[in-house]
Enzyme design. Sequence first.
Site, PDB file in Angstrom:
ATOM      1  N   ASP A 155     -40.991   2.100 -36.817  1.00  0.00           N
ATOM      2  CA  ASP A 155     -39.844   2.344 -37.694  1.00  0.00           C
ATOM      3  C   ASP A 155     -39.264   3.727 -37.425  1.00  0.00           C
ATOM      4  O   ASP A 155     -39.930   4.614 -36.918  1.00  0.00           O
ATOM      5  CB  ASP A 155     -40.211   2.160 -39.168  1.00  0.00           C
ATOM      6  CG  ASP A 155     -41.635   2.584 -39.494  1.00  0.00           C
ATOM      7  OD1 ASP A 155     -42.266   3.259 -38.657  1.00  0.00           O
ATOM      8  OD2 ASP A 155     -42.116   2.246 -40.582  1.00  0.00           O
ATOM      9  N   GLU A 199     -37.533   2.345 -44.963  1.00  0.00           N
ATOM     10  CA  GLU A 199     -37.623   2.884 -46.315  1.00  0.00           C
ATOM     11  C   GLU A 199     -36.562   2.289 -47.239  1.00  0.00           C
ATOM     12  O   GLU A 199     -36.695   2.351 -48.458  1.00  0.00           O
ATOM     13  CB  GLU A 199     -37.480   4.402 -46.292  1.00  0.00           C
ATOM     14  CG  GLU A 199     -38.565   5.136 -45.505  1.00  0.00           C
ATOM     15  CD  GLU A 199     -39.927   5.038 -46.158  1.00  0.00           C
ATOM     16  OE1 GLU A 199     -40.019   4.607 -47.331  1.00  0.00           O
ATOM     17  OE2 GLU A 199     -40.923   5.381 -45.497  1.00  0.00           O
TER      18      GLU A 199
END
Length: 378
Positions: free
Chosen positions: A65, A124
């Site tokens: 990520d 997120e």
Amino acid sequence: MFINIRRDLHQIPELGFQEWKTQRYILDYLARLPQERLQMKTWRTGIFVRVLGMAPTKTIGYRADMDGLPIDEQTDVPFRSTHEGRMHACGHDMHMAIALGVLTHVVHHPIDDDMLFIFQPAEEGPGGALPMLESDEMKQWMPDMVIALHIAPEYPVGTIATKEGLLFANTSELFIDLIGKGGHAAFPHETKDMVVAASALIMQLQTIVSRNVNPLDSAVITIGKLTSGTVQNVVAERARLEGTIRTLSPEAMEKVKGRIEAIVRGIEVAYDCEAHIDYGSMYYQVYNDETLTNEFMQFVEQKTDVHLVRCQEAMTGEDFGYMLARIPGFMFWLGVQSPFGLHHAQLNPNEQAIDVAIQLLTRYVTWKGNHHVKEEEQ
């Protein structure tokens, strides 16, 4: 080298789907590698990198990520964030550096199988895994298995932790807006006070887990932020609650949400107000494939000097769960030994963990992706 890459990335944290500098940095690095067996596609601010194998029968996926968090960094490191109000406080800078280390290795030391490196934005929020999974680009290069890691400040360097089955919880954001009628504090009977309504709602929400979820199951409802009012002598017309829901099963998540909605409807009636619920980003549980995870754990114990911990499931959330719901694979914790936890403004992971992870993963994918190696063991 990859520590320096991590430090470069640490200085340019960007929020979900805004990771343009991060994407550019990774693309520039990839452009310096030998290109003969590299294929690349971009998707929004993310990147797919396919490394062609020598005699492929499957594709091994690896996901890292990319995004940071809206946090003011409070470390004193010389490579601290240069983006005000943004920080890589969840270790995604390390995740990307590790992925580039593994990718570089398989470019220079080919394995039999193909590998797909997935640099995913917006973990997120608002959530990049699911739309990336459903993209045409990934459908064309869909891997047969997929791996990811997450840094763990509580474990020492040289340790990884994982388990088969449930590793991370189902999670959902929670936003509730209450709308009443403001007015002068001297005439409360002419108003509809949303501070009072919000206070009552918060107390009632705390009964959901204790009285509606099986004690043998687990759930968490946290209201982390309450905003209401403008000045001390004015009755608040609006209130906003912001929180999170976490459960260890999809069924418990649905039950909790059902009870939240029922309680909010009751608040509307009891306090003569209007209410709106928004669940924001929702993440599916991280559920490790039993066969692949056990095989990986045996590999770690038998063929490496990395210390393996068979851990318990955690209430943390990760949108990698969407990928694992469709593709067999697993995630593991990587020890980075920091006194400050994830999402903390002073998080400063031990960078020696980068080399630990690269060595572990390159050995694993070489073993997993080279057919003759597996045949010799049988």
